[in-house]
Design a protein around this motif. Structure first.
Motif, PDB file in Angstrom:
ATOM      1  N   LEU A   1      47.216  37.964  34.868  1.00  0.00           N
ATOM      2  CA  LEU A   1      46.573  37.200  35.871  1.00  0.00           C
ATOM      3  C   LEU A   1      47.792  36.372  36.463  1.00  0.00           C
ATOM      4  CD1 LEU A   1      44.194  36.102  37.412  1.00  0.00           C
ATOM      5  CD2 LEU A   1      44.131  34.202  35.729  1.00  0.00           C
ATOM      6  N   GLY A   2      48.059  36.328  37.735  1.00  0.00           N
ATOM      7  CA  GLY A   2      49.038  35.806  38.454  1.00  0.00           C
ATOM      8  C   GLY A   2      48.487  34.671  39.100  1.00  0.00           C
ATOM      9  N   LEU A   3      49.242  34.082  40.225  1.00  0.00           N
ATOM     10  CA  LEU A   3      48.568  33.151  40.983  1.00  0.00           C
ATOM     11  C   LEU A   3      48.293  33.676  42.306  1.00  0.00           C
ATOM     12  CD1 LEU A   3      47.697  30.080  41.335  1.00  0.00           C
ATOM     13  CD2 LEU A   3      49.986  29.638  42.144  1.00  0.00           C
ATOM     14  N   PRO A   4      47.030  33.814  42.943  1.00  0.00           N
ATOM     15  CA  PRO A   4      46.936  34.214  44.216  1.00  0.00           C
ATOM     16  C   PRO A   4      47.692  33.378  45.337  1.00  0.00           C
ATOM     17  CG  PRO A   4      44.960  33.026  43.528  1.00  0.00           C
ATOM     18  CD  PRO A   4      45.988  33.057  42.252  1.00  0.00           C
ATOM     19  N   ALA A   5      47.595  33.799  46.648  1.00  0.00           N
ATOM     20  CA  ALA A   5      48.048  32.741  47.721  1.00  0.00           C
ATOM     21  C   ALA A   5      46.831  31.835  47.826  1.00  0.00           C
ATOM     22  CB  ALA A   5      48.092  33.831  49.026  1.00  0.00           C
ATOM     23  N   LEU A   6      47.415  30.639  48.328  1.00  0.00           N
ATOM     24  CA  LEU A   6      46.453  29.612  48.316  1.00  0.00           C
ATOM     25  C   LEU A   6      46.418  28.939  49.965  1.00  0.00           C
ATOM     26  CD1 LEU A   6      47.300  27.662  45.111  1.00  0.00           C
ATOM     27  CD2 LEU A   6      45.534  29.236  45.581  1.00  0.00           C
ATOM     28  N   THR A   7      45.179  28.828  50.366  1.00  0.00           N
ATOM     29  CA  THR A   7      45.062  28.332  51.812  1.00  0.00           C
ATOM     30  C   THR A   7      44.176  27.193  51.748  1.00  0.00           C
ATOM     31  OG1 THR A   7      44.877  30.639  52.713  1.00  0.00           O
ATOM     32  CG2 THR A   7      44.021  28.999  54.220  1.00  0.00           C
ATOM     33  N   ALA A   8      44.630  26.117  52.526  1.00  0.00           N
ATOM     34  CA  ALA A   8      43.876  24.863  52.630  1.00  0.00           C
ATOM     35  C   ALA A   8      42.399  25.016  52.951  1.00  0.00           C
ATOM     36  CB  ALA A   8      44.717  23.965  53.718  1.00  0.00           C
ATOM     37  N   ASN A   9      41.614  24.012  52.555  1.00  0.00           N
ATOM     38  CA  ASN A   9      40.150  24.287  52.618  1.00  0.00           C
ATOM     39  C   ASN A   9      39.521  25.760  52.698  1.00  0.00           C
ATOM     40  OD1 ASN A   9      37.732  23.142  53.518  1.00  0.00           O
ATOM     41  ND2 ASN A   9      37.972  23.354  55.553  1.00  0.00           N
ATOM     42  N   SER A  10      39.681  26.282  51.469  1.00  0.00           N
ATOM     43  CA  SER A  10      39.187  27.491  51.260  1.00  0.00           C
ATOM     44  C   SER A  10      38.884  27.578  49.815  1.00  0.00           C
ATOM     45  CB  SER A  10      40.345  28.687  51.751  1.00  0.00           C
ATOM     46  OG  SER A  10      41.502  28.635  51.001  1.00  0.00           O
ATOM     47  N   LEU A  11      37.972  28.862  49.692  1.00  0.00           N
ATOM     48  CA  LEU A  11      37.843  29.248  48.066  1.00  0.00           C
ATOM     49  C   LEU A  11      39.119  29.763  47.492  1.00  0.00           C
ATOM     50  CD1 LEU A  11      35.263  29.488  46.143  1.00  0.00           C
ATOM     51  CD2 LEU A  11      35.070  31.802  47.233  1.00  0.00           C
ATOM     52  N   MET A  12      39.211  29.431  46.179  1.00  0.00           N
ATOM     53  CA  MET A  12      40.225  30.037  45.411  1.00  0.00           C
ATOM     54  C   MET A  12      39.621  31.379  44.930  1.00  0.00           C
ATOM     55  SD  MET A  12      42.241  26.439  44.038  1.00  0.00           S
ATOM     56  CE  MET A  12      43.313  27.637  43.101  1.00  0.00           C
ATOM     57  N   GLU A  13      40.217  32.420  45.249  1.00  0.00           N
ATOM     58  CA  GLU A  13      39.847  33.712  44.822  1.00  0.00           C
ATOM     59  C   GLU A  13      41.172  34.469  44.315  1.00  0.00           C
ATOM     60  OE1 GLU A  13      36.320  35.316  47.581  1.00  0.00           O
ATOM     61  OE2 GLU A  13      38.272  35.262  48.550  1.00  0.00           O
ATOM     62  N   VAL A  14      40.795  35.166  43.357  1.00  0.00           N
ATOM     63  CA  VAL A  14      42.149  35.939  42.754  1.00  0.00           C
ATOM     64  C   VAL A  14      41.807  37.656  42.630  1.00  0.00           C
ATOM     65  CG1 VAL A  14      41.442  35.734  40.110  1.00  0.00           C
ATOM     66  CG2 VAL A  14      43.991  36.034  41.059  1.00  0.00           C
ATOM     67  N   THR A  15      42.811  38.538  42.805  1.00  0.00           N
ATOM     68  CA  THR A  15      42.565  39.776  42.699  1.00  0.00           C
ATOM     69  C   THR A  15      43.201  40.185  41.347  1.00  0.00           C
ATOM     70  OG1 THR A  15      42.682  40.208  44.987  1.00  0.00           O
ATOM     71  CG2 THR A  15      43.032  42.041  43.770  1.00  0.00           C
ATOM     72  N   VAL A  16      42.591  41.053  40.605  1.00  0.00           N
ATOM     73  CA  VAL A  16      43.153  41.466  39.238  1.00  0.00           C
ATOM     74  C   VAL A  16      43.130  42.901  39.370  1.00  0.00           C
ATOM     75  CG1 VAL A  16      42.439  39.577  37.751  1.00  0.00           C
ATOM     76  CG2 VAL A  16      40.839  41.169  38.184  1.00  0.00           C
ATOM     77  N   SER A  17      43.917  43.514  38.598  1.00  0.00           N
ATOM     78  CA  SER A  17      44.300  45.044  38.552  1.00  0.00           C
ATOM     79  C   SER A  17      43.907  45.536  37.279  1.00  0.00           C
ATOM     80  CB  SER A  17      45.753  45.328  39.000  1.00  0.00           C
ATOM     81  OG  SER A  17      45.969  44.776  40.363  1.00  0.00           O
ATOM     82  N   ILE A  18      43.148  47.107  37.177  1.00  0.00           N
ATOM     83  CA  ILE A  18      43.198  47.625  36.213  1.00  0.00           C
ATOM     84  C   ILE A  18      43.772  49.180  36.392  1.00  0.00           C
ATOM     85  CG2 ILE A  18      41.677  48.628  34.304  1.00  0.00           C
ATOM     86  CD1 ILE A  18      39.669  46.109  35.167  1.00  0.00           C
ATOM     87  N   THR A  19      44.630  49.548  35.432  1.00  0.00           N
ATOM     88  CA  THR A  19      45.097  50.822  35.719  1.00  0.00           C
ATOM     89  C   THR A  19      44.293  51.797  34.816  1.00  0.00           C
ATOM     90  OG1 THR A  19      47.585  50.043  36.124  1.00  0.00           O
ATOM     91  CG2 THR A  19      47.208  52.263  35.389  1.00  0.00           C
TER      92      THR A  19
END
Length: 151
Positions: free
Chosen positions: A118-136
């Protein structure tokens, strides 16, 4: 005519171990929101000969999932901890089995793969914090019966 289904209640889980035939119980990964498309169009090769006079002829080749598969999740402590457990299990077992269980469908999708940390996703003010994870993916996705995904 079949009954249309919704994505309500879909569960994504993981299980450590090399033998897919013996794994039926998967640990639920909380806070997942989306899955990638696991129905790629097969590649084709042009097999047209001089005998063709109006249409091109093709042969079907392998399907390409496109490399690492991207899943989306809400960034929560629960997800962060669970994804850490997934990556630890995968590192110990040279990969993990993943399952997507859909209510209303008798079979579940299962495949073997290696998750990325897991890394840290881009963050935007006043938004839901979501993350994209990858599986090879290390195996082809397959429909199987008898899968359970539990917390």
């Amino acid at each position: 005519m079949g009954t249309p289904l919704s994505s309500i209640g879909v569960k994504i889980g993981y299980a450590a171990g090399a033998s897919s035939a013996t794994i039926t119980s998967f640990t639920h990964i909380p806070d997942m929101k989306s899955t990638p498309d696991l129905s790629p169009t097969p590649n084709t090769a042009d097999a047209t000969t001089f005998d063709n006079e109006e249409y091109t002829t093709y042969v079907e080749l392998l399907k390409d999932l496109g490399g690492a598969l991207q899943f989306n999740a809400n960034l929560t402590d629960e997800f962060k901890d669970a994804w850490g457990d997934v990556c630890t299990a995968a590192a110990t077992n040279n990969g993990c089995w993943f399952a997507i269980d859909i209510p209303g469908i008798t079979e579940s999708i299962r495949f073997f793969g290696m998750p990325s940390n897991l890394g840290l996703p881009a963050l935007t003010a006043n938004s839901l914090m979501e993350v994209t994870v990858s599986i090879t993916p290390y195996s082809e996705p397959e429909w199987v019966t008898g899968i359970t995904v539990t917390a």
